[in-house]
Scaffold this motif. Sequence first.
Motif, PDB file in Angstrom:
ATOM      1  N   ARG A  26       0.675   0.763   5.264  1.00  0.00           N
ATOM      2  CA  ARG A  26       1.138  -0.596   5.048  1.00  0.00           C
ATOM      3  C   ARG A  26       0.418  -1.608   5.946  1.00  0.00           C
ATOM      4  NH1 ARG A  26       6.273  -1.359   3.029  1.00  0.00           N
ATOM      5  NH2 ARG A  26       5.693  -3.574   3.034  1.00  0.00           N
ATOM      6  N   HIS A  42       0.833  -1.198   0.000  1.00  0.00           N
ATOM      7  CA  HIS A  42       0.000   0.000   0.000  1.00  0.00           C
ATOM      8  C   HIS A  42       0.872   1.254   0.000  1.00  0.00           C
ATOM      9  CE1 HIS A  42      -3.600  -2.401   0.853  1.00  0.00           C
ATOM     10  NE2 HIS A  42      -4.300  -1.307   0.630  1.00  0.00           N
ATOM     11  N   CYS A  43       1.485   1.527  -1.133  1.00  0.00           N
ATOM     12  CA  CYS A  43       2.269   2.745  -1.300  1.00  0.00           C
ATOM     13  C   CYS A  43       1.397   3.844  -1.905  1.00  0.00           C
ATOM     14  CB  CYS A  43       3.474   2.473  -2.193  1.00  0.00           C
ATOM     15  SG  CYS A  43       4.672   1.314  -1.486  1.00  0.00           S
ATOM     16  N   TYR A  44       1.919   5.058  -1.890  1.00  0.00           N
ATOM     17  CA  TYR A  44       1.232   6.191  -2.507  1.00  0.00           C
ATOM     18  C   TYR A  44       0.883   5.846  -3.953  1.00  0.00           C
ATOM     19  CZ  TYR A  44       0.551  11.112  -3.922  1.00  0.00           C
ATOM     20  OH  TYR A  44       0.050  12.309  -4.395  1.00  0.00           O
ATOM     21  N   CYS A  63       8.204   2.425  -0.201  1.00  0.00           N
ATOM     22  CA  CYS A  63       7.207   3.374  -0.691  1.00  0.00           C
ATOM     23  C   CYS A  63       7.779   4.758  -0.987  1.00  0.00           C
ATOM     24  CB  CYS A  63       6.052   3.474   0.295  1.00  0.00           C
ATOM     25  SG  CYS A  63       5.020   1.983   0.352  1.00  0.00           S
ATOM     26  N   SER A  87       1.828   6.042   3.422  1.00  0.00           N
ATOM     27  CA  SER A  87       1.547   4.659   3.031  1.00  0.00           C
ATOM     28  C   SER A  87       0.960   3.834   4.182  1.00  0.00           C
ATOM     29  CB  SER A  87       2.838   4.003   2.537  1.00  0.00           C
ATOM     30  OG  SER A  87       3.457   4.783   1.547  1.00  0.00           O
TER      31      SER A  87
END
Length: 305
Positions: free
Chosen positions: A201, A171-173, A294, A199
Motif C-alpha cells: 500500500r 495496491h491490493c493482491y 485488501c 499488499s
Amino acid sequence: MPRQPALAVLLAAALALPAAVAGADAPPTRTTQEVLEASTPADWRTPDPANTLYMDLDAGRVVIELAPDFAPQHVENIRILAREGFWNGAAIYRSHDNFVVQFGDPHADDPERARPTGSARTRLPAEFERPARDLDFHPLPDRDGWAPEAGFVAGFPAAREGTDGAAWMAHCYGAVGAGRGLEADSSIGAELYVVTGQSPRQLDRNITLVGRVIRGMELLSAVPRGPEPLGMLEDPARHVPIRAITLASELPAEQREPIEVLRTDTATFDAYVESRRNRRDAFYKRPAGHVDLCNIAIPSRTPRD
C-alpha cells in the motif's frame, strides 16, 4: 450497603452494554457461502468487454479488468497497444518474491531492440488519483491504516480523503499497475505489473494503477521467482512467454470468457463484507470484528444457466 461511586456505576454500565448489544436479539452473521448462495442475478455484473483483457500464457488465460474511472488515459493507451498486438510474443520478465510479476518488452530500454508502440501515445500524465466527488464510492465499516477511508469503486478496491478530497485505487493482491521510471509521468501502460504478494500500500498514489486481475491469478503467482534484489529474469530462457494480450471486445461474443463479478454497491456485498470481518463458520472461534480492504477478495463466477 455502601453506595458505589458514580464513576464505578458508569463503568459497570459501559461494560455491560456490549453484552446487551450482542445478545440474542442481534441478527447472526451469515457465512460467506450462505451470502453468495442467497445472492440474486442483480448482485452480479458482466465486465465490459471494452475494458477486459485476455492475457494468454502457455499455462492458461489471465483475465484483467481495466479501470478507466481511475486512469482513463492509460486505459485508452492500453486498448491501443492490445489492438495493435504490442504484447503478442512479449514476456513476463520479472517475478519479485512477495511483491509483483512484471511483463512487457524485455528490451524496452534498448532503442535498437525495443518493440514499436505503434499509434499509442508515448507520453501520458501520471494518473495517481482522481477527485472523490467524481466516483461512486462504497465505503467499508472499518478504519484503514493508509487513508482516512477505504472502500470500493465499481469493483475496484480504493481509498479516499473524504468526499471532497482525492480518491485512488489501492495496491491490493491482483492490482495491475503501469511500471514507470523516476519521473511521475514516465509510464504509458506498455510495461505492466501485477501484485502477487502482500499488499504494498505504500505504492498507493505513487504509481498509476490501471485495473485488476479477476481470473487467473494462480498462473501469475506460480511464476518462479527471480534473483534478488528485484526478481529480474535476466536469462531469456527463464522468461514466461505471452502468446497474446487481446481486448475481449475484439473477439466474437461466443469466444469471450463467461464470467460474472460480484457487484460492490449492494446490500449483498455489505453482507459479504460482514461475513469476512466476523467469521461465523465452524472453524473460527473468535470473530475479528474488523476487515482490511485488501483482505476482501471479490468473488467471480461462471454465469448460471
